[in-house]
Write an enzyme that holds these catalytic residues in place. Structure first.
Site, PDB file in Angstrom:
ATOM      1  N   GLY A 191     -76.043  25.321  27.620  1.00  0.00           N
ATOM      2  CA  GLY A 191     -75.830  26.139  26.428  1.00  0.00           C
ATOM      3  C   GLY A 191     -76.667  25.750  25.232  1.00  0.00           C
ATOM      4  O   GLY A 191     -77.872  25.502  25.319  1.00  0.00           O
ATOM      5  N   TYR A 221     -58.326  26.164  18.581  1.00  0.00           N
ATOM      6  CA  TYR A 221     -59.784  26.198  18.427  1.00  0.00           C
ATOM      7  C   TYR A 221     -60.163  26.406  16.966  1.00  0.00           C
ATOM      8  O   TYR A 221     -61.034  25.695  16.434  1.00  0.00           O
ATOM      9  CB  TYR A 221     -60.379  27.301  19.289  1.00  0.00           C
ATOM     10  CG  TYR A 221     -61.891  27.376  19.201  1.00  0.00           C
ATOM     11  CD1 TYR A 221     -62.676  26.333  19.692  1.00  0.00           C
ATOM     12  CD2 TYR A 221     -62.526  28.467  18.626  1.00  0.00           C
ATOM     13  CE1 TYR A 221     -64.064  26.386  19.616  1.00  0.00           C
ATOM     14  CE2 TYR A 221     -63.912  28.531  18.546  1.00  0.00           C
ATOM     15  CZ  TYR A 221     -64.673  27.487  19.032  1.00  0.00           C
ATOM     16  OH  TYR A 221     -66.051  27.544  18.943  1.00  0.00           O
TER      17      TYR A 221
END
Length: 312
Positions: A28, A171
């Protein structure tokens, strides 16, 4: 009218002779950041939990002027963080806190912390403080537009969200923590008279494997569509991080894409919420993080700068 091309990785200044540490570097945004810095001449350390995957990722960086190496680091295990820092020798010009997990089912780190808060914030908090005596230039922490989610705050009375866990809540809290950490770290560095700067960046919507572990099958499906239709690739998503790492910017700056909703585009200064700009919350989070990790702001910094004036 003259067209001025927007900033991209080809505009990176020469990084020859500089050392960068990139966490979560085996895929990523991480591997895109490693690749760009190595091609600009840096020596880049891939700090990864799985060294086999890290070596495979490092093998993709071919033809770079710089060099790469792989070292083990598990941000969900403070013993691993301490071991990584204890083994370090020499300057770290750039520390890039990139690793993260997103919207995962409830779980705990080796030390008993909620996994997203423990990995995304506490692991990087400990790593940064332990490496600061070696850092010569800057610390860049990868945050997220998720810190803007309605109702996002630091749950100081229940940081692990015990009995109240929701993947998105956890998150968002961890990404807000990244920004508050950057704010307080910069305050302490400035108070110490250190030339080191703390900055943050977010990638917008970048198509990476981060979304694949989402606890919700519906969100995973939406993300798959969004990755095809809306998202940038990982190289474009890494540009705000690279810009923050190499351009002459004020400490505590926050970078993101310049497009609609900060979803995609070239790097520029990004907006943040009032909650992410609150110095009192930043100091409170720092104190809680010290108590949880045992890592504290060091008494000496890179370049033999003392930090005696940065005490709470």
């Amino acid at each position: 009218m003259t067209h001025t091309p927007k900033w991209n990785a080809a505009d990176l200044p020469d990084q020859t002779g500089r050392t960068a540490v990139v966490t979560g570097a085996n895929s990523g945004l991480g591997i895109a950041t490693v690749d760009a810095l190595a091609r600009a001449g840096a020596h880049v350390v891939l700090a990864v939990r799985d060294t086999a995957r890290g070596e495979a990722a490092a093998d993709t960086v071919r033809g770079a002027r710089g060099s790469v190496e792989v070292r083990r680091l598990d941000l969900a295990d403070l013993a691993s963080v301490r071991a990584f820092a204890a083994a370090w020798q020499g300057p770290v010009d750039l520390l890039i806190n990139n690793a993260g997990v997103m919207n995962i089912p409830e779980s705990r780190t080796k030390d008993g912390f909620e996994m997203q808060f423990g990995t995304n914030h506490l692991g990087h908090f400990a790593l940064t403080n332990l490496l600061l005596p070696y850092v010569t230039d800057r610390v860049v922490t990868v945050a997220s537009g998720a810190h803007r989610m309605p109702g996002t705050r630091i749950h100081f009375d229940n940081l692990n969200l015990a009995g109240a866990y929701r993947p998105i809540t956890a998150y968002s809290q961890s990404k807000l923590a990244n920004l508050l950490f950057t704010l307080e770290l910069q305050r302490r560095l400035a108070a110490a008279g250190s030339p080191v700067r703390a900055l943050a960046a977010h990638p917008g919507w970048a198509a990476t494997n981060l979304q694949g572990a989402d606890a919700s099958a519906l969100r995973r499906a939406v993300m798959r569509v969004g990755n095809r239709v809306v998202a940038q690739d990982n190289k474009a998503g890494a540009l705000p991080t690279l810009y923050a790492a190499t351009q002459d910017l004020p400490g505590a700056s926050y970078l993101g894409p310049d497009g609609l909703g900060e979803m995609r585009g070239a790097p520029t200064m990004a907006g943040r919420t009032a909650a992410a700009s609150d110095p009192a919350s930043a100091r409170r989070l720092w104190q809680a993080s010290e108590e949880l990790t045992g890592a504290t702001f060091p008494s000496s910094l890179g370049g033999e700068v003392t930090a005696q004036t940065a005490r709470r």
